[in-house]
Scaffold this active site. Structure first.
Site, PDB file in Angstrom:
ATOM      1  N   HIS A 154      -2.073 -39.571   7.448  1.00 34.03           N
ATOM      2  CA  HIS A 154      -2.195 -38.342   6.636  1.00 34.03           C
ATOM      3  C   HIS A 154      -1.248 -38.429   5.434  1.00 34.03           C
ATOM      4  CE1 HIS A 154      -2.085 -34.015   5.789  1.00 34.03           C
ATOM      5  NE2 HIS A 154      -2.806 -33.713   6.853  1.00 34.03           N
ATOM      6  N   GLU A 254      -6.062 -39.152   2.848  1.00 35.40           N
ATOM      7  CA  GLU A 254      -5.792 -39.556   4.226  1.00 35.40           C
ATOM      8  C   GLU A 254      -6.824 -40.567   4.723  1.00 35.40           C
ATOM      9  OE1 GLU A 254      -5.620 -35.772   6.324  1.00 35.40           O
ATOM     10  OE2 GLU A 254      -4.944 -34.840   4.482  1.00 35.40           O
TER      11      GLU A 254
END
Ligand code: TA6
Length: 278
Positions: A154, A254
Site C-alpha cells: 500500500h 498500491e
C-alpha cells in the site's frame, strides 16, 4: 550498513545505508517507512503525526495489507488484514554489494493469526534497497487446504502537491470506483481534484507517477490490480494519524491483488507479489 534501532517505547526498526540509498524498516509489519536515494528527496510519504506504537499501523511508507485487502466480511477483524500490525522476524541481510542491501523478513501463523484466519502460512518479504526499491511479498501455503488471499503493498508516495501530479499507465483500463461501487473505464492519465479510491483492473506494464520535478516508475509482477487513493479534504479529516492538509502531499499507488484479482494458493505452493520502484 544496517543498524538495529529502538524508540524509547521499544518500537524496533532497522536503518539501512549503502552508497546508493537509505531506508528504514519497522519490525512491526515489516513496514518500510523511509526510502531515499543518496542526495535526493524521500520517495515515500510518511505522516508527521504517525504513531510508532505496537498494534497501530504506521501512516505512510509501505503498509503490507495481507491476507485480505480492505474490509473483512467479519467487521470485527482489522481492515487490510493483520500483517501490518504483527511483529515480523528479521531473517537475514545481504550487504555484499556496496550499492545494494537485501533484507528478508518473515511472518508465520501463530495462535492469534489462526483465530483470525484459519490457515497455516509462511509470509516473506524480500526488500532490496539500491537506486531502485524492490519489494517481493511471498505467500506460501503450509496448510493442507487451499486458501485465497487479497493483498497490497500500500505504497504512499510523497508528491510536491497533489494538483501537480498525473499518473500514466491506466488508459482504457477498467476500474472499480470504491466510492460509488460503480465499474468505469479510465480515459487518459489520472489527475486529482477530488477524493479518489479506485481499484484498476487488468493492469499490465509500467505505471508512471509524474510530478513537477520528478517521475517515478512502478513495475508490478504477480498482480493485475492497482489501487489508486487520495483521501482529499473531507476524508483526511476523518483519517487517523493524518494532519488536515496531509492529502496535498501524498498519493497511494498500491501494487495489489484486490477486487477480482483474488489469488488461490494451493497447499505447498506460493504466490509472489513484486513491486519495483525506480
Ligand atoms: O487503499 C485505499 C484504502 O483502502 C482506502 O479506502 C483508505 O481507507 C485507505 O486504504 C487507508 O486505510 P487505513 O486502514 O490504513 O486507514
Amino acid at each position: 550498513m544496517i543498524t538495529h534501532k529502538k524508540l524509547p517505547n521499544g518500537f524496533a526498526y532497522i536503518e539501512i545505508k549503502n552508497s546508493a540509498a537509505e531506508a528504514k524498516i519497522a519490525l512491526q509489519g515489516a513496514h518500510l517507512f523511509h526510502y531515499a536515494r543518496v542526495g535526493e528527496e524521500p520517495i515515500l510519504w510518511l505522516s508527521e503525526v504517525s504513531d510508532f506504537e505496537l498494534g497501530k499501523a504506521i501512516r505512510g511508507g509501505v503498509p503490507i495489507c495481507w491476507p485480505w485487502f480492505g474490509f473483512n466480511e467479519d467487521r470485527t477483524l482489522p481492515q487490510h488484514g493483520f500483517a501490518r500490525v504483527s511483529l515480523w522476524e528479521f531473517v537475514c541481510s545481504d550487504e555484499s554489494d556496496e550499492k545494494r542491501t537485501t533484507l528478508t523478513f518473515r511472518l508465520t501463523h501463530n495462535k492469534k493469526t489462526l483465530q483470525m484466519w484459519h490457515y497455516k502460512f509462511e509470509l516473506e518479504l524480500h526488500v532490496t534497497i539500491s537506486d531502485k526499491l524492490t519489494m517481493e511479498l511471498k505467500t506460501t501455503n503450509i496448510d493442507d487446504k487451499e486458501f485465497e488471499i487479497t493483498q497490497a503493498l500500500h505504497t504512499y508516495f510523497k508528491v510536491s502537491h497533489i494538483s501537480n501530479v498525473s499518473v500514466k499507465g491506466f488508459n482504457k483500463n477498467p476500474y472499480l470506483d470504491a466510492l460509488t461501487y460503480k465499474n468505469k473505464v479510465q480515459d487518459g492519465d489520472i489527475t486529482f481534484n477530488q477524493e479518489v479510491d479506485r481499484v484498476y483492473q487488468e493492469v499490465d506494464g509500467i505505471i508512471v507517477l509524474k510530478d513537477k520535478k520528478r517521475e517515478i516508475s512502478i513495475n508490478n509482477d504477480g498482480s493485475s490490480s492497482v489501487v489508486v487513493w487520495n483521501p482529499w479534504i473531507e476524508k483526511t479529516l476523518r483519517m487517523s494519524a493524518m494532519k488536515k492538509d496531509a492529502y496535498e502531499n501524498m498519493l497511494c499507488i498500491e501494487s495489489a491483488n484486490a477486487f477480482d484479482d483474488v489469488r488461490v494458493v494451493k497447499p505447498q505452493k506460493s504466490h509472489t507479489l513484486k513491486a519495483t520502484i525506480f
